[in-house]
Design an enzyme around this catalytic site. Structure first.
Site, PDB file in Angstrom:
ATOM      1  N   GLU A  33      -0.545   4.643   5.706  1.00  9.57           N
ATOM      2  CA  GLU A  33       0.243   3.246   5.228  1.00  9.57           C
ATOM      3  C   GLU A  33       0.347   2.455   6.423  1.00  9.57           C
ATOM      4  OE1 GLU A  33       0.677   2.230   2.209  1.00  9.57           O
ATOM      5  OE2 GLU A  33      -0.098   4.184   1.316  1.00  9.57           O
ATOM      6  N   TYR A 116       8.207  -1.452   0.331  1.00 12.27           N
ATOM      7  CA  TYR A 116       6.774  -0.987  -0.051  1.00 12.27           C
ATOM      8  C   TYR A 116       6.169   0.575   0.607  1.00 12.27           C
ATOM      9  CZ  TYR A 116       1.823   0.043   0.382  1.00 12.27           C
ATOM     10  OH  TYR A 116       0.507   0.399   0.450  1.00 12.27           O
ATOM     11  N   ASP A 134       2.428  -4.044  -3.510  1.00 13.25           N
ATOM     12  CA  ASP A 134       1.651  -4.534  -2.305  1.00 13.25           C
ATOM     13  C   ASP A 134       0.847  -5.758  -2.907  1.00 13.25           C
ATOM     14  OD1 ASP A 134      -0.692  -3.312  -3.792  1.00 13.25           O
ATOM     15  OD2 ASP A 134      -1.159  -2.608  -2.054  1.00 13.25           O
TER      16      ASP A 134
END
Length: 347
Positions: A33, A116, A134
């Site tokens: 991520e 997020y 996102d």
């Protein structure tokens, strides 16, 4: 079949085979991520593999030095991400006995992990019912529901998060979130979305109203700063003069070359006649070459970079300038534009 079910069905049939989708290890998911923040999958994938190979768990990561992390990060940009990852790894090692947390409430407190990223890790590793929002999700929601509120406004962020929360399939949050993100990345793309292959187009506001080019709406807040970097290269073959950057600018604490920044692109003779240039290199500077100006693009800055090769040692060494062994310099974490130049020059 409802919105979520349709997207999950599409996802199961069309998803890309990406390595972080085959695990519930929160550490591996965290790596992916952060590496993929503002980075395309095809660009980030080699970095992901290199990090996993060198640091297979959070303990290995926590034991690395900052320079080792930044060297591996070299070329990805946004170097603060690498620094924050190291801080987070060390906190996890100390406070969680080297086991990366999975709960959103714990993740959100870690350095470099925002709403997020915390939602993504929590849902993908532990199936926690947190909606991920996102850029891809913003786009899908804006187009499908016809939301014209800017996605980067305060009101817009609240509206999109609330909508994502309402859409979330709480029975399968991990699959739902992955489906939303993959759908935006592969089908509902920023340009030329594949509406003809879209399984939910009949209910999509943007498709019905021919508004895919106007949604989502984004406020243009970015002001690009133009900067002019004049780098000076001096080496005696064994050592190279380098500059240790400060903490308050781009490439914080990294090394580049002795630098004179100007407010515009000056002709070479005018640059060499500047009082600052003369103060360090003298009135009759001996140069052996000057590379063409290259434009290096950062998100908020455009750097116009010129390299000037000296055939003499500076008459005065500025604070922060230091001689480093050439072989050591080749192994250091350097800004990409410096690395490319030195890689060509020193090899």
């Amino acid at each position: 079949m409802n919105f979520s079910d349709e997207l999950v069905r599409w996802y199961n049939e069309n998803k890309r085979d990406l390595p972080w989708r085959n695990t519930t290890d929160a550490y591996i998911i965290w790596l992916s991520e952060v590496i993929l923040q503002q980075t395309r999958v095809d660009q980030g994938l080699p970095y992901f593999y290199r990090f996993v190979e060198k640091y297979p768990d959070v303990t290995c990561f926590a034991n690395a030095s900052e320079d080792e992390i930044l060297k591996l990060w070299q070329g990805l940009g946004y170097y603060s991400r690498g620094r924050n990852m190291l801080k987070t790894a060390r906190i996890v090692q100390e406070n969680f006995n080297g086991k990366f947390p999975q709960a959103y409430d714990q993740l959100i407190k870690l350095k470099g992990i925002g709403e997020y990223t915390a939602a993504a890790i929590a849902s993908f590793s532990a199936n926690e019912a947190k909606a991920v929002v996102d850029g891809n999700v913003y786009r899908v929601i804006a187009r499908y529901f016809g939301i014209s509120e800017p996605i980067n406004s305060t009101a817009g962020k609240k509206i999109f998060q609330a909508t994502a929360n309402d859409l979330l399939n709480k029975k399968i949050p991990a699959a739902h979130n992955q489906a939303m993100m993959e759908f935006g990345a592969m089908l509902c793309k920023p340009k030329n979305p594949a509406c003809g292959a879209c399984p939910i187009r009949e209910g999509c506001y943007a498709f019905i109203n021919n508004a895919t080019t106007t949604l989502p709406v984004k406020l243009n807040k970015i002001k690009i700063r133009e900067r002019f970097f004049n780098y000076f290269l001096y080496t005696d073959g064994d050592n190279i003069l380098m500059n240790k950057r400060g903490e308050s600018d781009i490439w914080a604490n990294m090394y580049d070359l002795p630098l004179i920044e100007t407010s515009s692109l000056l002709p070479l003779d005018e640059l060499l006649a500047l009082p600052e240039t003369v103060a360090y290199f003298g009135n009759s500077i001996k140069i052996s070459g000057s590379a063409m100006v290259k434009k290096h693009l950062l998100t908020h800055q455009h750097l116009h970079v010129r390299f000037i090769t000296l055939s003499q040692q500076p008459i005065r060494v500025k604070e922060g300038w230091v001689f480093i062994k050439v072989e050591k310099a080749k192994k250091m974490a350097l800004p990409k534009v410096i690395f490319i130049f030195l890689d060509n020059f020193l090899n």
